[in-house]
Design a protein around this motif. Structure first.
Motif, short mmCIF file in Angstrom:
data_model
loop_
_atom_site.label_atom_id
_atom_site.label_comp_id
_atom_site.label_asym_id
_atom_site.label_seq_id
_atom_site.Cartn_x
_atom_site.Cartn_y
_atom_site.Cartn_z
N GLN A 194 3.43 5.79 -3.06
CA GLN A 194 4.67 6.45 -3.44
C GLN A 194 4.82 6.52 -4.96
O GLN A 194 5.28 7.53 -5.51
CB GLN A 194 5.86 5.70 -2.84
CG GLN A 194 7.23 6.27 -3.20
CD GLN A 194 7.52 7.59 -2.53
OE1 GLN A 194 7.47 7.71 -1.32
NE2 GLN A 194 7.81 8.61 -3.32
N MET A 195 4.39 5.49 -5.67
CA MET A 195 4.55 5.45 -7.12
C MET A 195 3.70 6.50 -7.81
O MET A 195 4.03 6.94 -8.92
CB MET A 195 4.19 4.05 -7.64
CG MET A 195 5.25 3.00 -7.35
SD MET A 195 4.79 1.36 -7.92
CE MET A 195 4.66 1.61 -9.67
N ARG A 196 2.63 6.94 -7.19
CA ARG A 196 1.78 7.97 -7.80
C ARG A 196 2.50 9.29 -7.95
O ARG A 196 2.18 10.09 -8.83
CB ARG A 196 0.51 8.16 -6.97
CG ARG A 196 -0.44 6.97 -6.98
CD ARG A 196 -1.81 7.36 -6.43
NE ARG A 196 -2.68 6.20 -6.35
CZ ARG A 196 -2.94 5.53 -5.23
NH1 ARG A 196 -2.40 5.92 -4.09
NH2 ARG A 196 -3.75 4.49 -5.25
N THR A 197 3.47 9.54 -7.06
CA THR A 197 4.18 10.82 -7.10
C THR A 197 5.67 10.66 -7.39
O THR A 197 6.40 11.65 -7.37
CB THR A 197 4.02 11.54 -5.75
OG1 THR A 197 4.56 10.73 -4.70
CG2 THR A 197 2.55 11.82 -5.46
N LEU A 198 6.14 9.45 -7.67
CA LEU A 198 7.57 9.22 -7.88
C LEU A 198 8.09 10.07 -9.03
O LEU A 198 7.51 10.12 -10.11
CB LEU A 198 7.82 7.74 -8.18
CG LEU A 198 9.29 7.30 -8.18
CD1 LEU A 198 9.85 7.38 -6.76
CD2 LEU A 198 9.43 5.89 -8.72
N GLY A 199 9.19 10.78 -8.77
CA GLY A 199 9.80 11.61 -9.78
C GLY A 199 9.13 12.94 -9.99
O GLY A 199 9.55 13.72 -10.85
N SER A 202 0.83 -1.21 0.00
CA SER A 202 0.00 0.00 0.00
C SER A 202 0.86 1.26 0.00
O SER A 202 0.54 2.25 -0.68
CB SER A 202 -0.94 0.01 1.21
OG SER A 202 -0.21 -0.05 2.43
N GLU A 203 1.97 1.24 0.73
CA GLU A 203 2.87 2.40 0.77
C GLU A 203 3.57 2.59 -0.57
O GLU A 203 3.74 3.72 -1.05
CB GLU A 203 3.88 2.24 1.89
CG GLU A 203 3.27 2.26 3.29
CD GLU A 203 4.31 2.03 4.38
OE1 GLU A 203 5.49 1.78 4.02
OE2 GLU A 203 3.95 2.09 5.57
#
Length: 769
Positions: free
Chosen positions: A414-419, A409-410
């Motif tokens: 995190q992948m939604r905003t990575l970079g 879930s974390e």
């Protein structure tokens, strides 16, 4: 004729390579849709500026002699020729228009060539819209102004596109980027990692670039500031490129990080003989980028895709983590990427094309032992990837989600905003590092598996092969593009649900970094009577046989080596340079023509007496028939089709759509385990044996009347195309039949299939080689 001695071959003159059809190659270069357009569009742009009340001029800060020297010494435009079953590269000594005689257009060409090393064409047009009226136009009346809009804007866009096509295929850009990179590595005053942090990916720096270009174009004696401090690495890079191209400035390799260094840098350019300087400033509180400019950028300033070796992809992809003191760094992720690339590449076992859907065969044995945690993580991209990512995941990802930083879930959050800018403002965390590890594994596996379907000089792509890569693409929109790639690859491995069009889009995006979004919009309009359509595949689509982007060309294997294997449409040869053998559409694709010749009814034997079906036609030897790929001169010369020649004489044009459709949908596989090529039949079935000679009815200049219609009610027809690949392509593509079967490995099974489905109707069997 050898092109090297063709003195009137224009952009193809002095090419040290024998081109089989010089007239065709020349027409593809200078024709209405040709690639050699920069010179005439330069003239058009100049004349439109003149009509608008001005003259294109150079600036006193530009040295035409220096520019001519550097371009003459370093320019080498590359071409790609497909012939003799090979993809060959050659230089085009006369293919570049980089050194025009007019000083004004030469100055504009220098600026554009420099910007093309950094930006895409949309951003360059926006920049030139500002700087051309500012510093490159002398107005006929002093109380007027020049606005680049309407017809003039359209002319500018066309000119930039024509120049970009040349510059993309010129190794001069490689020299520019290598020189600038070497200068960056020599920067003094701060560590190189601090310098790289001055590259601001979340700020559109087009206004800053316009500012420094305005300063460069301003005559030295009228500049408000004699040097140019900046906080932008991109501004410094543009200034460095302009210095190389002959502008009298200096991109300083010393970085100001204190007040004393900042003030000292201001004084240097006041010394006698010193060039005006552009220098980087990491000191906060001091003024930088002094040219005032109120400009709201419209175009994206995303960096232009770079040509790199495959092994360089992870270095570019994770460049922003270089020397990271906390968590994973670039070297660690490069190692992960390479292991994933190598293991996925080794999983490839082949590719098949079934009803125009691509199926990848892999050695799928690792998904059985994959832990549930790994399967859940890889499902964020595609659950079907676990069979090629298993090796790398077992090495670098823990088995349990209870390990810090690996909670699903974390990671999903995190992948939604990575970079993103939001992510860069956060403190590094174990979860963020886990996301980078996942990206390294997934991207390495996708590139590793798909590299098996691309050829470099006849060999499968390796880590030293050149590709184009867009560094900013992978992390945008929560990794949407990587997830799209993963979905296509996963479906190709497990579900056989990937259309050929989607497969070609994937290859072009991975290895050419081509934007294929517009090409994925399939035309649903009803075809005209002269366009090919297949009722078994009613969703009409464009069939791409290659593409060109960012200086690289991909050509489908079917265009290089003719074969009846439909899988040859799934493999691509990749080479660097401007394609010379085939036309390109406006969006730079090699596209199959939809043109279809009208059909004429073939006169059949009114009283056939054939009791055995077998191979019977030996009229034409292997060397007598030849199939070439040529522009569709009869309809749209931007597209290609097959042309059959008998002893060099053109006989018929054939639709490539028809060939691949019939080989995909109408081929009958052997199911009896004992292939047979002799089948006894009842005389009452009235089988007709049609030779290729019967199909080649002639008319004026030897061209056939059109396709051969054998769909006579209740007739049964056998056509023998087994003599050669050319014969098979002709027989399959050029016959019109309502019910068609292609016998590829067993005539008996094909006959059984035809009689089971069309016993009381017309049926046609073509024997393939």
């Amino acid at each position: 004729m050898s092109v090297a001695f063709a003195v009137s071959a224009g952009p193809l003159a002095q090419v040290g390579l024998e081109i089989a059809s010089l007239p065709t190659a020349y027409q593809l270069a200078i024709g209405a849709y040709g690639w050699f357009k920069a010179r005439e569009r330069s003239k058009s742009l100049q004349e439109l500026i003149s009509v608008s009340g001005g003259q294109l001029v150079s600036t006193s800060s530009f040295s035409l002699s220096l520019y001519r020297t550097i371009r003459t010494d370093r320019t080498s435009m590359q071409g790609v020729v497909v012939q003799d079953e090979k993809v060959q590269q050659t230089s085009l000594p006369k293919g570049s228009t980089a050194v025009p005689q007019d000083p004004g257009i030469a100055c504009l060409r220098a600026i554009t060539a420099g910007l093309l090393a950094v930006y895409k064409t949309e951003a360059i047009v926006e920049i030139l819209q500002d700087v051309i009226p500012y510093g490159l136009v002398q107005l006929n009346q002093h109380d007027t102004s020049l606005e680049i809009e309407g017809a003039l804007l359209s002319s500018l866009k066309q000119w930039v596109s024509a120049v970009a096509l040349e510059e993309d295929s010129d190794i001069f850009r490689e020299f520019l980027l290598e020189t600038v990179t070497a200068r960056q590595s020599r920067m003094t005053g701060v560590p190189i990692d601090d310098v790289l942090e001055m590259d601001h990916p979340f700020v559109n720096e087009i206004p800053l670039v316009i500012g420094v270009l305005r300063w460069i174009l301003t005559p030295a004696h009228t500049r408000d500031s004699k040097n140019y401090p900046t906080r932008s690495l991109k501004v410094w890079t543009v200034a460095s490129v302009m210095e190389i191209l002959g502008f009298e400035i200096q991109a300083d390799e010393a970085v100001a990080q204190s007040i004393r260094e900042y003030e000292s840098a201001h004084l240097v350019s006041h010394r006698f003989g010193a060039k005006p300087r552009v220098f980087l400033v990491v000191l906060h509180g001091e003024d930088t980028d002094p040219t005032p400019l109120m400009h709201i950028p419209r175009a994206s300033d995303a960096p232009k895709p770079q040509i790199t070796m495959i092994r360089g992809i992870p270095w570019i992809m994770f460049r922003h983590l270089r020397g990271s003191p906390d968590g994973v760094d670039t070297q660690y992720l490069v190692d992960i990427w390479r292991i994933s690339f190598t293991s996925a590449k080794a999983c490839f076992r082949g590719i098949t094309l079934l009803t125009q859907n691509v199926k990848i065969d892999v050695e799928a044995n690792e998904d059985v032992a994959a832990p549930e945690h790994h399967k859940t993580l890889i499902s964020e991209f595609s659950p079907d990837l676990v069979c090629i990512c298993g090796t790398a995941m077992r090495h670098y990802i823990p088995m349990s989600p209870s390990t810090p930083g690996w909670k699903v879930s974390e990671i999903r959050d995190q992948m939604r905003t990575l970079g993103s800018e939001e992510d860069s403002a956060r403190k590094r965390s174990p979860c963020r590092d886990s996301c980078y590890i996942l990206y390294a594994i997934v991207c390495g596996a996708i590139y590793g598996l798909c590299s098996n379907v691309c050829l470099d000089n006849g060999d499968i792509l390796g880590e030293d092969s050149e590709v184009a890569f867009a560094p900013n693409l992978l992390f945008q929109n929560g990794g949407r593009k990587v997830k799209e790639w993963a979905t296509v690859v996963g479906h190709a491995m497990k579900r056989n649900q990937v259309p050929l069009a989607s497969w070609s889009d994937l290859v072009f995006e991975l290895f050419l970094s081509k934007d294929t979004e517009s090409s994925m919009l399939k035309s649903m309009n009803a075809p005209s009577s002269t366009e090919y359509s297949n009722m078994q595949n009613p969703h009409r689509q464009r069939l791409f046989l290659g593409a060109q982007s960012n200086g690289l060309t991909a050509v489908a294997d079917i265009l290089v080596k003719l074969t009846t294997r439909k899988e040859s449409f799934c493999f691509y040869h990749i080479a660097r340079g401007q394609v010379l053998s085939f036309p390109l559409t406006e969006d730079y694709y090699i596209q199959a023509s939809t043109y279809l010749e009208p059909a004429s009814v073939l006169t059949l034997d009114p009283d056939p007496n054939n009791g055995v079906l077998h191979r019977f036609d030996n009229t034409y030897s292997d060397s007598a028939l030849r199939v070439d790929i040529e522009p569709c001169w009869a309809s749209d010369p931007r597209t290609v089709l097959f042309v059959l020649r008998s002893n060099g004489v053109p006989i018929a044009s054939m639709n490539i759509f028809a060939f691949i459709d019939r080989m995909s949908y109408d081929s009958v596989e052997c199911s009896c385990q004992t292939p047979s090529w002799e089948v006894p039949v009842r005389l009452s079935e009235r089988w007709q044996l049609v030779t290729l000679y019967q199909m080649m009815r002639t008319r004026f200049k030897g061209m056939s009347f059109g396709r051969v219609d054998v769909s006579v009610a209740d007739s049964k027809t056998l056509i023998d195309g087994s003599q050669s690949v050319a014969a098979t392509i002709y027989a399959v593509s050029h016959v019109y039949a309502r019910h068609l079967c292609v016998a590829t490995d067993c005539l008996a099974c094909t006959y059984t299939h035809a009689m089971r489905n069309w016993k009381n109707s017309d049926a046609t069997i073509v024997i393939a080689c």
